[in-house]
Design a protein around this motif. Structure first.
Motif, PDB file in Angstrom:
ATOM      1  N   ARG A  72       0.844  -1.182   0.000  1.00  0.00           N
ATOM      2  CA  ARG A  72       0.000   0.000   0.000  1.00  0.00           C
ATOM      3  C   ARG A  72       0.885   1.240   0.000  1.00  0.00           C
ATOM      4  O   ARG A  72       1.759   1.385   0.832  1.00  0.00           O
ATOM      5  CB  ARG A  72      -0.908   0.004   1.224  1.00  0.00           C
ATOM      6  CG  ARG A  72      -2.026   1.004   1.142  1.00  0.00           C
ATOM      7  CD  ARG A  72      -3.022   0.747   2.224  1.00  0.00           C
ATOM      8  NE  ARG A  72      -2.491   1.112   3.532  1.00  0.00           N
ATOM      9  CZ  ARG A  72      -2.979   0.669   4.690  1.00  0.00           C
ATOM     10  NH1 ARG A  72      -3.979  -0.180   4.688  1.00  0.00           N
ATOM     11  NH2 ARG A  72      -2.469   1.051   5.825  1.00  0.00           N
TER      12      ARG A  72
ATOM     13  N   TYR B 283      -2.737   5.148  -6.905  1.00  0.00           N
ATOM     14  CA  TYR B 283      -3.779   4.456  -6.180  1.00  0.00           C
ATOM     15  C   TYR B 283      -3.156   3.487  -5.206  1.00  0.00           C
ATOM     16  O   TYR B 283      -2.103   2.950  -5.434  1.00  0.00           O
ATOM     17  CB  TYR B 283      -4.712   3.732  -7.153  1.00  0.00           C
ATOM     18  CG  TYR B 283      -5.851   3.088  -6.448  1.00  0.00           C
ATOM     19  CD1 TYR B 283      -5.951   1.717  -6.362  1.00  0.00           C
ATOM     20  CD2 TYR B 283      -6.807   3.861  -5.810  1.00  0.00           C
ATOM     21  CE1 TYR B 283      -6.985   1.128  -5.679  1.00  0.00           C
ATOM     22  CE2 TYR B 283      -7.845   3.281  -5.127  1.00  0.00           C
ATOM     23  CZ  TYR B 283      -7.933   1.917  -5.061  1.00  0.00           C
ATOM     24  OH  TYR B 283      -8.950   1.333  -4.378  1.00  0.00           O
ATOM     25  N   GLY B 284      -3.839   3.212  -4.097  1.00  0.00           N
ATOM     26  CA  GLY B 284      -3.208   2.617  -2.933  1.00  0.00           C
ATOM     27  C   GLY B 284      -2.541   1.261  -3.048  1.00  0.00           C
ATOM     28  O   GLY B 284      -1.649   0.971  -2.282  1.00  0.00           O
ATOM     29  N   TYR B 285      -2.988   0.391  -3.974  1.00  0.00           N
ATOM     30  CA  TYR B 285      -2.509  -0.988  -3.933  1.00  0.00           C
ATOM     31  C   TYR B 285      -1.726  -1.356  -5.187  1.00  0.00           C
ATOM     32  O   TYR B 285      -2.231  -1.246  -6.290  1.00  0.00           O
ATOM     33  CB  TYR B 285      -3.704  -1.936  -3.799  1.00  0.00           C
ATOM     34  CG  TYR B 285      -4.544  -1.669  -2.571  1.00  0.00           C
ATOM     35  CD1 TYR B 285      -5.596  -0.768  -2.609  1.00  0.00           C
ATOM     36  CD2 TYR B 285      -4.274  -2.324  -1.379  1.00  0.00           C
ATOM     37  CE1 TYR B 285      -6.363  -0.517  -1.482  1.00  0.00           C
ATOM     38  CE2 TYR B 285      -5.040  -2.084  -0.254  1.00  0.00           C
ATOM     39  CZ  TYR B 285      -6.084  -1.182  -0.311  1.00  0.00           C
ATOM     40  OH  TYR B 285      -6.838  -0.942   0.809  1.00  0.00           O
TER      41      TYR B 285
END
Lengths: 117, 113
Positions: free
Chosen positions: A97, A104-106
Motif C-alpha cells: 500500500r 492508487y493505494g494498492y
C-alpha cells in the motif's frame, strides 16, 4: 507508477525445507504489505497483513508459525514458508500500500509460483 | 455467502465483441470498487477503480457501480486477443489508502481472433 518487485518468480523445493519470498517497493514506502495465495483458477485469498515494524495480522485459518512474515523496513517484506509440504504449492502474491498519494493505494508484485516436491 | 460473487466463466468471445463482466457484493460498507486484470502466472494489475455509484470510462473500458443493487460491472469495447486474461473485481470499505481488499473469484476471458 508504483512498482513492487517480487522474487523469486518461481521456486521448486523439497518437502520439509523452507522457502523465502521477498517483496520490495521500488519507488515508494510500503507501510503496509498484504500477502495472498492463489490456487489455480481461484481468486486471491488474503493470508496476512503486515505493517512495518510490527507483527503481522493473520487471517483465520492461516498458520502463523508456518508462514513467517517479516516487514522490518518500509521497502522490504518477506514471507517464509517453513517446513514446506506439497499442499503448500501455490502462487503467492504480495501487495503493498502506497500512502504517498502518488498512485492508487494498492500495487501487486508479479507473484511467486512455489512447487514443493 | 461470499462477500463478493463473480461468475468464473470461462467466457469466450470473438475479437471486436463487447464484453460484460459482473460482480455482486453483500457488504453495504464497501465504497471503493476496482477491476484488476491478471495474466497467467502474473500479479494483478489495476484497470479501473470507482468510488460509490456511477460510471467511469477509460479508453475501451467502462466501469459501473450500482450501490442500490450492490452490482458492479466492467465493459470492454472492441475486445482484442490481448484482453484475454482473468478479470477480478475487488472492493474495500475503508477508502483508497487503507483496508484490505475483498476479491471476487475472477472471470476467465478469452478473445479469439
Amino acid at each position: 507508477g508504483a512498482v513492487v518487485s517480487q522474487h523469486p518468480s518461481w521456486v521448486i523445493c523439497k518437502s520439509g525445507t523452507s522457502v523465502k519470498i521477498e517483496c520490495r517497493s521500488l519507488d515508494f514506502q510500503a507501510t503496509t504489505m498484504f500477502w495472498y495465495r492463489q490456487f489455480p483458477k481461484q481468486s486471491l485469498m488474503l493470508m496476512a497483513t503486515s505493517n512495518e515494524g510490527s507483527k503481522a495480522t493473520y487471517e483465520q485459518g492461516v498458520e502463523k508459525d508456518k508462514f513467517l512474515i517479516n516487514h522490518a523496513s518500509l521497502t522490504l517484506s518477506t514471507l517464509t514458508v517453513t517446513s514446506a509440504h506439497p499442499e503448500d504449492s501455490s502462487f503467492y502474491i504480495c501487495s503493498a500500500r502506497d500512502n504517498s498519494g502518488a498512485s492508487y493505494g494498492y500495487t501487486f508484485g508479479s507473484g511467486t509460483r512455489l512447487t514443493v516436491v | 455467502q461470499k462477500e463478493v460473487e463473480q461468475d468464473p466463466g470461462p467466457l469466450s468471445v470473438p475479437e471486436g465483441a463487447i464484453v460484460s463482466l459482473n460482480c455482486t457484493y453483500s457488504n453495504s460498507a464497501f465504497q471503493y470498487f476496482m477491476w484488476y486484470r491478471q495474466y497467467s502466472r502474473k500479479g494483478p494489475e489495476l484497470l479501473m477503480y470507482t468510488y460509490s455509484s456511477g460510471n467511469k470510462e477509460d479508453g475501451r473500458f467502462t466501469a459501473q457501480v450500482d450501490k442500490s443493487s450492490k452490482y458492479i460491472s466492467l465493459f470492454i469495447r472492441d475486445s482484442q486477443p490481448s484482453d484475454s486474461a482473468t478479470y477480478l473485481c475487488a472492493t474495500n470499505a475503508g477508502g483508497t489508502s487503507y483496508g484490505k481488499l475483498t476479491f471476487g473469484q475472477g472471470t476467465i476471458l478469452t478473445v479469439h481472433p
